[in-house]
Design an enzyme around this catalytic site. Structure first.
Site, PDB file in Angstrom:
ATOM      1  N   CYS A   2      31.158  43.335  48.839  1.00  0.00           N
ATOM      2  CA  CYS A   2      30.253  42.185  48.865  1.00  0.00           C
ATOM      3  C   CYS A   2      31.044  40.878  48.830  1.00  0.00           C
ATOM      4  O   CYS A   2      32.087  40.781  48.190  1.00  0.00           O
ATOM      5  CB  CYS A   2      29.265  42.166  47.718  1.00  0.00           C
ATOM      6  N   ARG A  27      34.358  42.074  53.530  1.00  0.00           N
ATOM      7  CA  ARG A  27      34.109  42.640  52.197  1.00  0.00           C
ATOM      8  C   ARG A  27      32.873  43.540  52.168  1.00  0.00           C
ATOM      9  O   ARG A  27      32.598  44.211  51.172  1.00  0.00           O
ATOM     10  CB  ARG A  27      33.911  41.513  51.178  1.00  0.00           C
ATOM     11  N   TRP A  74      27.887  45.117  50.622  1.00  0.00           N
ATOM     12  CA  TRP A  74      28.337  46.511  50.783  1.00  0.00           C
ATOM     13  C   TRP A  74      27.548  47.293  49.735  1.00  0.00           C
ATOM     14  O   TRP A  74      27.764  47.143  48.543  1.00  0.00           O
ATOM     15  CB  TRP A  74      29.840  46.614  50.528  1.00  0.00           C
ATOM     16  N   ASN A 100      28.355  40.219  43.222  1.00  0.00           N
ATOM     17  CA  ASN A 100      29.334  41.197  43.696  1.00  0.00           C
ATOM     18  C   ASN A 100      29.799  41.969  42.470  1.00  0.00           C
ATOM     19  O   ASN A 100      30.211  41.355  41.483  1.00  0.00           O
ATOM     20  CB  ASN A 100      30.509  40.453  44.358  1.00  0.00           C
ATOM     21  N   GLY A 101      29.728  43.300  42.520  1.00  0.00           N
ATOM     22  CA  GLY A 101      30.149  44.109  41.368  1.00  0.00           C
ATOM     23  C   GLY A 101      29.077  45.132  41.043  1.00  0.00           C
ATOM     24  O   GLY A 101      28.199  45.409  41.869  1.00  0.00           O
ATOM     25  N   GLU A 480      49.670  58.146  55.538  1.00  0.00           N
ATOM     26  CA  GLU A 480      49.166  56.845  55.963  1.00  0.00           C
ATOM     27  C   GLU A 480      48.620  56.920  57.394  1.00  0.00           C
ATOM     28  O   GLU A 480      47.561  56.371  57.697  1.00  0.00           O
ATOM     29  CB  GLU A 480      50.273  55.788  55.822  1.00  0.00           C
ATOM     30  N   LYS A 484      44.745  56.086  58.374  1.00  0.00           N
ATOM     31  CA  LYS A 484      44.433  55.042  59.365  1.00  0.00           C
ATOM     32  C   LYS A 484      43.515  55.606  60.431  1.00  0.00           C
ATOM     33  O   LYS A 484      42.524  55.006  60.796  1.00  0.00           O
ATOM     34  CB  LYS A 484      45.756  54.568  59.965  1.00  0.00           C
ATOM     35  N   GLU A 487      39.892  56.431  59.055  1.00  0.00           N
ATOM     36  CA  GLU A 487      39.027  55.321  58.628  1.00  0.00           C
ATOM     37  C   GLU A 487      38.486  54.494  59.784  1.00  0.00           C
ATOM     38  O   GLU A 487      37.398  53.960  59.689  1.00  0.00           O
ATOM     39  CB  GLU A 487      39.695  54.440  57.571  1.00  0.00           C
ATOM     40  N   HIS A 503      51.185  77.687  54.569  1.00  0.00           N
ATOM     41  CA  HIS A 503      50.609  78.294  53.360  1.00  0.00           C
ATOM     42  C   HIS A 503      49.082  78.245  53.389  1.00  0.00           C
ATOM     43  O   HIS A 503      48.444  78.254  52.346  1.00  0.00           O
ATOM     44  CB  HIS A 503      51.158  77.591  52.111  1.00  0.00           C
ATOM     45  N   LYS A 603      36.776  45.815  52.820  1.00  0.00           N
ATOM     46  CA  LYS A 603      38.195  45.529  52.656  1.00  0.00           C
ATOM     47  C   LYS A 603      38.644  45.602  51.201  1.00  0.00           C
ATOM     48  O   LYS A 603      39.660  46.171  50.875  1.00  0.00           O
ATOM     49  CB  LYS A 603      38.478  44.131  53.215  1.00  0.00           C
TER      50      LYS A 603
HETATM   51  O1  M6R Z   1      43.733  45.777  48.156  1.00  0.00           O
HETATM   52  P1  M6R Z   1      44.359  47.099  47.843  1.00  0.00           P
HETATM   53  O2  M6R Z   1      45.716  47.249  48.436  1.00  0.00           O
HETATM   54  O3  M6R Z   1      44.385  47.386  46.376  1.00  0.00           O
HETATM   55  O4  M6R Z   1      43.415  48.154  48.522  1.00  0.00           O
HETATM   56  C1  M6R Z   1      43.640  49.524  48.364  1.00  0.00           C
HETATM   57  C2  M6R Z   1      42.825  50.335  49.354  1.00  0.00           C
HETATM   58  O5  M6R Z   1      41.465  50.110  49.169  1.00  0.00           O
HETATM   59  C3  M6R Z   1      43.187  50.000  50.799  1.00  0.00           C
HETATM   60  O6  M6R Z   1      44.543  50.172  51.048  1.00  0.00           O
HETATM   61  C4  M6R Z   1      42.384  50.893  51.762  1.00  0.00           C
HETATM   62  O7  M6R Z   1      42.789  52.213  51.626  1.00  0.00           O
HETATM   63  C5  M6R Z   1      42.551  50.413  53.206  1.00  0.00           C
HETATM   64  N1  M6R Z   1      41.282  50.342  53.859  1.00  0.00           N
HETATM   65  C6  M6R Z   1      43.361  51.325  54.032  1.00  0.00           C
HETATM   66  O8  M6R Z   1      43.512  50.871  55.339  1.00  0.00           O
END
Ligand code: M6R
Length: 608
Positions: A2, A27, A74, A100-101, A480, A484, A487, A503, A603
């Site tokens: 949010c 956000r 969100w 937000n929260g 990673e 990527k 997501e 395994h 984000k």
């Molecule tokens: O702001 P942060 O680095 O603490 O965020 C951590 C994760 O939420 C963030 O890296 C998330 O996994 C990304 N969307 C990955 O691309």
């Protein structure tokens, strides 16, 4: 999670709110809304969908007035629909709230309010705040908000508007970010600086449980006891363009193109006349010598950077390292003491789980060193030592350039500690730094070759499931690459250590299954070639990523070999991640996905 924005001044509030929300959509983007006070009347517009839906709606409404609050959501409590959108309005319609929260005790508060005749319209936790402010409001909005924040548990950034107060509104925060922008005859609030940067560079960063009364000519901040707080002005030194697309189709592509620069920005100022000097890192040689263990704690992409950190710190510093996902660490009662160091990694510096993990470690006596991108963020402010990653604003939900800079920062920390501890020589450190300096030019080369990856993505975007396998640092990289891909392209994918596949998971490999293999570790190259043979024997199609020097050899086994310029194995993850990011990007693009705003994500994850 949010975004909230608020404005008071001589401009019309709606354009300021909408422009602020457009910068905060990263956000959360399942619904949006605004409320303004127009000559003593509260007017609210909100609806499900992206901000553009709200903008459409506002074209036919003439919302005037110079004070208002806005929200982009969100969803946490209640599905995304018009009713659950913010702002939420109190029973009488005289109080409007954006939040937000998460209000954790909202069920008890709801019962309390229902017993007193309040009717709830939405499924949200936020609506209790609107009714509760009304319940306590006896003509003093600040007093009512103070009483409310005394009762609510959980996290919040709040903007509260009332019908009675045409020339002031109130905001507050705890565990969710909120900044105040100071203008000339106008003032602003926002969840993040880019939302208000076109109007002001002078910022107050609200601390937990601080409340502010906003008028157009003044901002008065109070602590939770109601005592006035003198705030320091934080001057923003980056430009609004840094948070704009600048001609690229997507923020994600723009941010990948920024990688060479931000990696340089992260290491250059810290190598002075060939000597490593880490600003704001005050841990001494003696403290490093006495460290029993290092914990690295983070979420998502930052966690994956932490896995690389484990390998390199153990290798260079000979200190045992545990890496934890923050949401696990904070609840597992870790055996951490004052002899341990905790390294916290976060791009936003506001990830709630990471922030609470930090507090858990701190409460147990651990020193906290954080690697953070956002200056002045909650994590940065709560740490003993902070090494900033100078990645600039990262807007695309999928983290790219922040990861490269997190790795860069981790290498710098590992080298600094190893030199202080004497586990590597100055010459070895110089060689690693020399390799680090070559990385930006290497990434520029990788980006020039992106069409190859695009063509490969064009052939494979219909894949149902993709496996990433690698060993050692390449295993960390695989995690990673896999995150990527899933997501932003929504393709199921998993990362495995090369030796682990047989395994169990190799049972899933069949004709045509795509397997992606980062292969940057020279000492494990032959082992990985064997792993490739194993999956190819079962029909897999293999995309390998390796240094130029292995291309010829690898082409005998893999179906496609993407190369990165030659670089030492130890430092390779910083540039080898870029082809993986490009691969995810093009797969998502081919599938027609919204690259910058993938479904269900936001984000900055400021809720549990
Ligand atoms: O702001 P942060 O680095 O603490 O965020 C951590 C994760 O939420 C963030 O890296 C998330 O996994 C990304 N969307 C990955 O691309």
């Amino acid at each position: 999670m949010c975004g909230i924005v608020g404005y008071i001044g001589n401009r019309k509030a709606i354009p300021v709110l909408l422009s602020g929300l457009s910068k905060l959509e990263y956000r959360g983007y399942d619904s949006a809304g605004v409320a303004i006070n127009e000559n003593g009347k509260l007017r609210v517009e909100k609806c499900k969908g992206r901000l553009t839906s709200l903008e459409e709606r506002l074209k036919t409404e003439n919302l005037d007035g110079g004070m208002g609050i806005g929200h982009t959501r969100w969803a946490t409590h209640g599905e995304p629909n018009d009713i659950n959108s913010h702002p939420h309005i109190s029973q009488s319609g005289e109080i409007a709230v954006v939040h937000n929260g998460i209000i954790e005790n909202y069920i008890q508060l709801k019962e309390f309010l229902v017993e007193r005749g309040y009717n709830f319209k939405s499924d949200t936790d936020t609506e209790v705040v609107a009714h509760l402010v009304e319940h306590y409001y006896k003509g003093d909005l600040l007093d009512a908000v103070m009483k409310v924040i005394d009762e609510i548990e959980g996290s919040y950034a709040l903007g509260v508007l009332s019908k009675d107060n045409e020339d002031m509104f109130v905001c507050a925060r705890k565990d969710s970010p909120l900044v105040i922008g100071l203008g000339d005859g106008e003032n602003f609030i926002a969840s993040d600086i880019p939302a208000i940067l076109e109007y002001t560079r002078n910022i107050y960063i609200l601390e937990d449980k601080e409340v502010a009364v906003m008028t157009k000519d003044s901002v008065k901040v109070f602590n939770s006891l109601g005592a006035p707080v003198k705030k320091e002005v934080f001057k923003v030194n980056w430009d609004v363009e840094a948070a704009e697309k600048g001609g690229y189709e997507h923020f994600m592509m723009k941010e990948m193109y920024e990688e060479p620069k931000v990696i340089r920005d992260t290491f250059s100022p810290r190598i002075i006349n060939g000597e490593l000097k880490l600003d704001n890192i005050n841990i001494t040689k003696e403290e490093i010598d006495n460290l029993q263990k290092i914990y690295i704690v983070a979420c998502g992409t930052a966690y994956h950077a932490g896995v690389v950190g484990k390998y390199i710190i153990e290798k260079l510093c000979k200190i045992p390292v545990e890496v934890d996902v923050a949401s696990e660490f904070r609840y597992r009662d870790p055996l951490i003491t004052d002899k341990d160091l905790t390294i916290i990694i976060s791009q936003s510096g506001e990830t709630l789980d990471t922030l609470f993990a930090l507090r858990e470690a701190k409460n147990k006596g651990s020193r906290i060193l954080s690697i953070v991108n956002v200056v002045g963020s909650s994590i940065a402010r709560s740490s003993d030592d902070v090494l900033y990653t100078w990645a600039g604003p990262e807007i695309a939900v999928a983290s790219t350039k922040a990861y490269n800079t997190q790795l860069t920062a981790l290498y710098l920390v590992a080298l600094d500690f190893a030199l202080k501890k004497g586990t590597i020589s100055k010459e070895e450190a110089d060689n690693i730094l020399a390799s680090l300096k070559e990385i930006p030019a290497g990434i520029e080369e990788i980006l020039k070759d992106k069409e190859n990856i695009q063509k490969f993505a064009h052939r494979h975007y219909n894949a149902k499931s993709i496996f990433f396998i690698g060993r050692s640092l390449d295993y960390a990289l695989s995690m990673e690459g896999s995150l990527k891909l899933k997501e932003i392209s929504y393709i199921h994918s998993e990362a495995y250590a090369g030796g682990e596949l047989k395994h169990g998971t190799i049972a899933l490999i069949e004709k045509g299954t795509l397997v992606v293999c980062p292969m940057t570790q020279d000492s494990l190259f032959d082992k990985m070639v064997s792993n490739i043979r194993e999956v190819k024997a079962r029909g897999a199609v293999v995309l390998a990523i390796t240094q130029q020097r292995h291309k010829e050899e690898l082409e005998k086994t893999a179906d496609l070999v993407l190369t990165i310029p030659d670089v030492d194995s130890l430092i390779a993850p910083i540039s080898a991640v870029t082809p993986l990011q490009l691969f995810a990007y093009y797969m998502a693009l081919e599938k027609g996905c919204d690259v910058d705003k993938p479904r269900n994500l936001a984000k900055s994850v400021t809720v549990e």
